[in-house]
Design an enzyme around this catalytic site. Sequence first.
Site, PDB file in Angstrom:
ATOM      1  N   LYS A  75       0.832  -1.209   0.000  1.00  0.00           N
ATOM      2  CA  LYS A  75       0.000   0.000   0.000  1.00  0.00           C
ATOM      3  C   LYS A  75       0.864   1.255   0.000  1.00  0.00           C
ATOM      4  CE  LYS A  75      -4.192  -1.253  -0.147  1.00  0.00           C
ATOM      5  NZ  LYS A  75      -5.395  -0.626  -0.676  1.00  0.00           N
ATOM      6  N   ASP A 123      -8.279   0.634   6.462  1.00  0.00           N
ATOM      7  CA  ASP A 123      -8.250  -0.518   7.365  1.00  0.00           C
ATOM      8  C   ASP A 123      -6.928  -0.501   8.132  1.00  0.00           C
ATOM      9  OD1 ASP A 123     -10.597  -1.959   7.018  1.00  0.00           O
ATOM     10  OD2 ASP A 123      -9.864  -3.004   5.248  1.00  0.00           O
TER      11      ASP A 123
HETATM   12  C1  LIG Z   1      -2.045  -6.138   3.060  1.00  0.00           C
HETATM   13  C2  LIG Z   1      -3.147  -5.936   2.112  1.00  0.00           C
HETATM   14  N1  LIG Z   1      -3.395  -6.868   1.194  1.00  0.00           N
HETATM   15  C3  LIG Z   1      -4.373  -6.716   0.277  1.00  0.00           C
HETATM   16  C4  LIG Z   1      -5.194  -5.603   0.292  1.00  0.00           C
HETATM   17  C5  LIG Z   1      -6.297  -5.482  -0.709  1.00  0.00           C
HETATM   18  O1  LIG Z   1      -6.184  -4.376  -1.531  1.00  0.00           O
HETATM   19  P1  LIG Z   1      -7.451  -3.779  -2.301  1.00  0.00           P
HETATM   20  O2  LIG Z   1      -8.361  -3.201  -1.273  1.00  0.00           O
HETATM   21  O3  LIG Z   1      -6.879  -2.810  -3.254  1.00  0.00           O
HETATM   22  O4  LIG Z   1      -8.111  -4.949  -2.964  1.00  0.00           O
HETATM   23  C6  LIG Z   1      -4.982  -4.608   1.254  1.00  0.00           C
HETATM   24  C7  LIG Z   1      -5.840  -3.416   1.330  1.00  0.00           C
HETATM   25  O5  LIG Z   1      -5.763  -2.632   2.241  1.00  0.00           O
HETATM   26  C8  LIG Z   1      -3.920  -4.769   2.178  1.00  0.00           C
HETATM   27  O6  LIG Z   1      -3.632  -3.833   3.098  1.00  0.00           O
END
Ligand SMILES: Cc1ncc(COP(=O)(O)O)c(C=O)c1O
Length: 387
Positions: A75, A123
């Site tokens: 992110k 989140d």
């Molecule tokens: C560690 C991690 N993996 C996957 C995701 C999924 O990303 P997206 O919301 O773009 O699908 C997030 C989203 O916050 C994340 O923090």
Amino acid sequence: MFLANRQSDYRLALDPRDADTLSVKAAEEVERFLRHRENHAVTPLRALPALARELGVGAIYIKDEGLRLGLGSFKALGGSYAVIRLVLDAASERLGRAVDVATLQTPDVRAIAADMTFACATDGNHGRSVAQGAKLVGARAVVFVHSGVSQERVAAIASFGAEMVRVAGSYDDSVEEAARVADKNGWSIVSDTSWPGYERIPALVMQGYTVMVREALRQLSELPTHVFVQAGVGGVAAAIAGHLALALADQRPRFVVVEPARAACVYESARAGRPIKIEEGEPTVMAMLECYEPSLIAWRVLSRVADGFMTVEEEDAVAAMKQLARPIGADPAIIAGESGGVGLAGLTRALADHEASEALGLSPQSRIFLINTEGATDPLRYAELVA
Ligand SMILES: Cc1ncc(COP(=O)(O)O)c(C=O)c1O
């Protein structure tokens, strides 16, 4: 649960807006921006040959985003990049000349950034990225978190000087509240999800993620045949799938979107054939994936280029974290947070499901590409789960 995308077709073109956002040219520009970041380093790609043998596939490669820009997750690539782009846009407009990233720290650009406020809902990981970006440019950040976000995650975001606002309800409620307050105050809302009429900034966030594919394509000695990527609102899955489709055309690998069964908004949208909001259920251990409505742009991309959508259970995510932490044979250990190993959880499930394996053409020759999307971004929770 597995669902093949009946629409997906190697000839199916991306929407021209998304093809622009996720193009090779745009990704190269993101890499140029990254070279101006002090703590930038290419993240490692690890091979897991012993695990590949055990699971009956040819190879497994996992890109480890746990160290990305000192933030612990991929992110870091999106929110901070969008903040920098928005400051450069504002500076170009106010100064009446094109302002490049190389001049980001000059007094006139910093003075413009100091007047700007960036807000977002998170989140956990996206908020860290926006807060880090705002700190870097000298702007203000206001970050909205829902009631389920742990105190450790809140403290990590606040450590970049962001103002924190708690919102009752779910992630989706925090997205709405952040948008409402930002609109009222004239702040820029840097969201990682998009909705009708709000596309440009989430598109920049997704553009930032494409760097992972650029790096991986240089690190891999042969192209993968299959890619499993976890989804919250679908932004990262869409960025990876879309960029692979553009960069590799008919050599692109099969692409599978993996979500928690408890928060499968992309899967359910695929079933419905349109983006839908699902009912909130019990919280999932895959905290970063707990989203109930897909991002509009992400859906537009995934509905065209994903080959399958699947869900995994709570115990699958924890098993994947443990598998990566305590590998078999001489495979390297990888620290994967609660949402980090979900691509591996998806692969493991798909291989155990005859119909999914058949539909995806998984075989002992398959070469799998996964992303550990986060390290132990909540160390207490990590220790609890992996113990
Ligand atoms: C560690 C991690 N993996 C996957 C995701 C999924 O990303 P997206 O919301 O773009 O699908 C997030 C989203 O916050 C994340 O923090």
